[in-house]
Write a protein that holds these residues in place. Structure first.
Motif, PDB file in Angstrom:
ATOM      1  N   LYS A  65       0.774  -1.711  -0.136  1.00  8.91           N
ATOM      2  CA  LYS A  65      -0.378  -0.196   0.239  1.00  8.91           C
ATOM      3  C   LYS A  65       0.787   1.129  -0.110  1.00  8.91           C
ATOM      4  O   LYS A  65       0.557   2.607  -0.851  1.00  8.91           O
ATOM      5  N   ALA A  66       1.930   1.483   0.561  1.00  9.48           N
ATOM      6  CA  ALA A  66       3.038   2.613   1.408  1.00  9.48           C
ATOM      7  C   ALA A  66       2.859   2.514  -1.220  1.00  9.48           C
ATOM      8  O   ALA A  66       3.367   4.252  -0.809  1.00  9.48           O
ATOM      9  N   THR A  67       3.594   2.061  -1.925  1.00  6.80           N
ATOM     10  CA  THR A  67       3.843   2.267  -2.720  1.00  6.80           C
ATOM     11  C   THR A  67       2.690   3.007  -4.027  1.00  6.80           C
ATOM     12  O   THR A  67       2.501   4.211  -4.854  1.00  6.80           O
ATOM     13  N   ILE A  68       1.105   2.342  -3.680  1.00  7.67           N
ATOM     14  CA  ILE A  68       0.515   2.941  -4.358  1.00  7.67           C
ATOM     15  C   ILE A  68      -0.134   4.587  -3.950  1.00  7.67           C
ATOM     16  O   ILE A  68      -0.634   5.540  -4.202  1.00  7.67           O
ATOM     17  N   ALA A  69      -0.422   4.247  -2.499  1.00  8.90           N
ATOM     18  CA  ALA A  69       0.017   5.635  -1.962  1.00  8.90           C
ATOM     19  C   ALA A  69       1.057   7.075  -2.186  1.00  8.90           C
ATOM     20  O   ALA A  69       0.577   8.082  -2.172  1.00  8.90           O
ATOM     21  N   ALA A  70       2.239   6.991  -1.897  1.00 12.20           N
ATOM     22  CA  ALA A  70       3.335   7.412  -2.778  1.00 12.20           C
ATOM     23  C   ALA A  70       2.934   8.007  -4.879  1.00 12.20           C
ATOM     24  O   ALA A  70       2.491   9.198  -4.884  1.00 12.20           O
ATOM     25  N   THR A  71       2.080   7.268  -5.355  1.00 13.94           N
ATOM     26  CA  THR A  71       2.102   7.764  -6.618  1.00 13.94           C
ATOM     27  C   THR A  71       0.376   8.169  -6.696  1.00 13.94           C
ATOM     28  O   THR A  71       0.176   9.302  -7.341  1.00 13.94           O
ATOM     29  N   LEU A  72      -0.325   7.749  -5.943  1.00 12.32           N
ATOM     30  CA  LEU A  72      -2.113   9.299  -5.380  1.00 12.32           C
ATOM     31  C   LEU A  72      -1.329  10.025  -5.411  1.00 12.32           C
ATOM     32  O   LEU A  72      -1.817  11.592  -5.698  1.00 12.32           O
ATOM     33  N   SER A  73      -0.100  10.212  -4.175  1.00 17.10           N
ATOM     34  CA  SER A  73       0.678  12.082  -3.573  1.00 17.10           C
ATOM     35  C   SER A  73       1.002  12.331  -4.966  1.00 17.10           C
ATOM     36  O   SER A  73       0.532  13.929  -4.740  1.00 17.10           O
ATOM     37  N   ALA A  74       1.913  11.548  -5.492  1.00 20.88           N
ATOM     38  CA  ALA A  74       1.705  12.746  -6.826  1.00 20.88           C
ATOM     39  C   ALA A  74       1.831  13.093  -7.679  1.00 20.88           C
ATOM     40  O   ALA A  74       1.269  14.508  -7.933  1.00 20.88           O
ATOM     41  N   LEU A  75       0.217  12.249  -8.143  1.00 21.83           N
ATOM     42  CA  LEU A  75      -0.447  12.079  -8.877  1.00 21.83           C
ATOM     43  C   LEU A  75      -1.508  14.044  -8.228  1.00 21.83           C
ATOM     44  O   LEU A  75      -1.858  14.473  -8.717  1.00 21.83           O
ATOM     45  N   GLY A  76      -1.708  13.446  -7.285  1.00 22.12           N
ATOM     46  CA  GLY A  76      -2.499  15.149  -6.171  1.00 22.12           C
ATOM     47  C   GLY A  76      -1.324  16.081  -6.360  1.00 22.12           C
ATOM     48  O   GLY A  76      -1.994  16.739  -6.535  1.00 22.12           O
ATOM     49  N   SER A  77       0.495  16.347  -6.119  1.00 24.73           N
ATOM     50  CA  SER A  77       0.929  17.151  -6.682  1.00 24.73           C
ATOM     51  C   SER A  77       0.869  17.738  -7.890  1.00 24.73           C
ATOM     52  O   SER A  77       0.829  18.939  -8.266  1.00 24.73           O
ATOM     53  N   CYS A  78       0.412  16.645  -9.086  1.00 28.79           N
ATOM     54  CA  CYS A  78       0.482  16.931  -9.795  1.00 28.79           C
ATOM     55  C   CYS A  78      -0.787  17.604 -10.580  1.00 28.79           C
ATOM     56  O   CYS A  78      -0.645  18.318 -11.157  1.00 28.79           O
ATOM     57  N   PHE A  79      -2.010  17.104 -10.291  1.00 31.06           N
ATOM     58  CA  PHE A  79      -3.466  17.707 -10.090  1.00 31.06           C
ATOM     59  C   PHE A  79      -3.221  19.427  -9.859  1.00 31.06           C
ATOM     60  O   PHE A  79      -3.887  20.554  -9.725  1.00 31.06           O
ATOM     61  N   GLN A  93      -6.492  12.671  -0.608  1.00 28.79           N
ATOM     62  CA  GLN A  93      -7.283  11.920   0.471  1.00 28.79           C
ATOM     63  C   GLN A  93      -7.192  11.149   0.291  1.00 28.79           C
ATOM     64  O   GLN A  93      -7.045  10.399   1.756  1.00 28.79           O
ATOM     65  N   GLU A  94      -6.956   9.711  -0.756  1.00 28.38           N
ATOM     66  CA  GLU A  94      -6.831   8.660  -0.490  1.00 28.38           C
ATOM     67  C   GLU A  94      -5.378   8.408  -0.865  1.00 28.38           C
ATOM     68  O   GLU A  94      -5.612   7.182   0.682  1.00 28.38           O
ATOM     69  N   SER A  95      -4.639   9.121  -0.472  1.00 28.01           N
ATOM     70  CA  SER A  95      -3.391   8.652  -0.127  1.00 28.01           C
ATOM     71  C   SER A  95      -2.902   8.744   1.011  1.00 28.01           C
ATOM     72  O   SER A  95      -2.060   7.645   2.176  1.00 28.01           O
ATOM     73  N   LEU A  96      -4.089   9.928   2.044  1.00 26.55           N
ATOM     74  CA  LEU A  96      -3.855  10.249   3.339  1.00 26.55           C
ATOM     75  C   LEU A  96      -4.389   8.574   4.209  1.00 26.55           C
ATOM     76  O   LEU A  96      -3.817   8.521   4.653  1.00 26.55           O
ATOM     77  N   ASN A  97      -5.801   8.496   3.604  1.00 24.86           N
ATOM     78  CA  ASN A  97      -5.950   7.578   3.739  1.00 24.86           C
ATOM     79  C   ASN A  97      -5.643   6.218   4.415  1.00 24.86           C
ATOM     80  O   ASN A  97      -5.653   5.152   4.805  1.00 24.86           O
ATOM     81  N   ILE A  98      -4.837   6.049   3.130  1.00 25.29           N
ATOM     82  CA  ILE A  98      -3.980   4.259   3.271  1.00 25.29           C
ATOM     83  C   ILE A  98      -2.605   4.811   3.801  1.00 25.29           C
ATOM     84  O   ILE A  98      -2.590   3.572   4.773  1.00 25.29           O
ATOM     85  N   GLN A  99      -2.142   5.720   3.784  1.00 24.87           N
ATOM     86  CA  GLN A  99      -1.088   5.637   4.906  1.00 24.87           C
ATOM     87  C   GLN A  99      -1.246   5.490   6.169  1.00 24.87           C
ATOM     88  O   GLN A  99      -1.119   5.391   7.298  1.00 24.87           O
ATOM     89  N   ARG A 100      -2.983   6.241   6.747  1.00 21.57           N
ATOM     90  CA  ARG A 100      -2.696   6.232   8.505  1.00 21.57           C
ATOM     91  C   ARG A 100      -3.033   4.959   8.221  1.00 21.57           C
ATOM     92  O   ARG A 100      -3.225   4.524   9.602  1.00 21.57           O
ATOM     93  N   THR A 101      -3.705   4.263   7.764  1.00 24.09           N
ATOM     94  CA  THR A 101      -3.508   2.162   7.794  1.00 24.09           C
ATOM     95  C   THR A 101      -1.991   1.933   8.357  1.00 24.09           C
ATOM     96  O   THR A 101      -1.963   0.450   8.955  1.00 24.09           O
ATOM     97  N   PHE A 102      -1.370   1.917   7.606  1.00 27.82           N
ATOM     98  CA  PHE A 102       0.173   1.359   7.680  1.00 27.82           C
ATOM     99  C   PHE A 102       1.503   2.383   9.069  1.00 27.82           C
ATOM    100  O   PHE A 102       2.071   2.001   9.534  1.00 27.82           O
ATOM    101  N   THR A 103       0.593   3.324   9.384  1.00 25.90           N
ATOM    102  CA  THR A 103       1.344   3.826  10.190  1.00 25.90           C
ATOM    103  C   THR A 103       0.923   4.994  11.877  1.00 25.90           C
ATOM    104  O   THR A 103       0.196   5.716  11.734  1.00 25.90           O
ATOM    105  N   PRO A 104      -0.280   3.048  12.417  1.00 27.98           N
ATOM    106  CA  PRO A 104      -1.000   3.489  13.390  1.00 27.98           C
ATOM    107  C   PRO A 104      -0.625   4.264  14.868  1.00 27.98           C
ATOM    108  O   PRO A 104      -0.899   4.687  15.494  1.00 27.98           O
ATOM    109  N   GLY A 105       1.182   4.299  15.163  1.00 26.55           N
ATOM    110  CA  GLY A 105       1.281   4.447  16.260  1.00 26.55           C
ATOM    111  C   GLY A 105       2.552   6.264  15.911  1.00 26.55           C
ATOM    112  O   GLY A 105       2.332   7.403  16.960  1.00 26.55           O
TER     113      GLY A 105
END
Length: 112
Positions: A65-79, A93-105
């Motif tokens: 999921k981290a690699t998907i979140a990174a590309t979502l973030s890059a697309l968000g920046s491009c937009f 928002q989708e990138s952030l939601n994914i990142q929240r799932t793998f950085t709980p603490g």
């Protein structure tokens, strides 16, 4: 950026000749080349490559999921750079939601 673009395009050429094709590596190269182009202001081509990367990653990298979140973030920046703020919000928002799932603490990675 021109040297980075040249090398990344060379990587794509080499990867296209490999058998079997390593889709994840190609997606990573699309991502990095898209970021280079975005930084140079070639936003249409950057978006195209980032979308290609995301498409492959969503299909092949279902456990990374981290690699998907990174590309979502890059697309968000491009937009954002294109002034397409609604699209940017959706992808960021989708990138952030994914990142929240793998950085709980530890939320320090989310700010990036």
């Amino acid at each position: 950026w021109s040297e980075a673009k040249r090398l990344l395009r060379e990587c794509l050429t080499i990867r296209d000749k490999l058998s079997p094709v390593d889709e994840v590596s190609r997606a990573d190269t699309f991502h990095e080349l898209g970021r280079c182009l975005s930084n140079e202001g070639d936003l249409v081509q950057a978006e195209h490559l980032l979308r290609q990367s995301l498409s492959v990653k969503r299909r092949v990298c279902t456990n990374d999921k981290a690699t998907i979140a990174a590309t979502l973030s890059a697309l968000g920046s491009c937009f954002t750079a294109q002034g397409r703020l609604e699209d940017a919000f959706q992808y960021l928002q989708e990138s952030l939601n994914i990142q929240r799932t793998f950085t709980p603490g530890d939320k320090t990675g989310i700010a990036a």
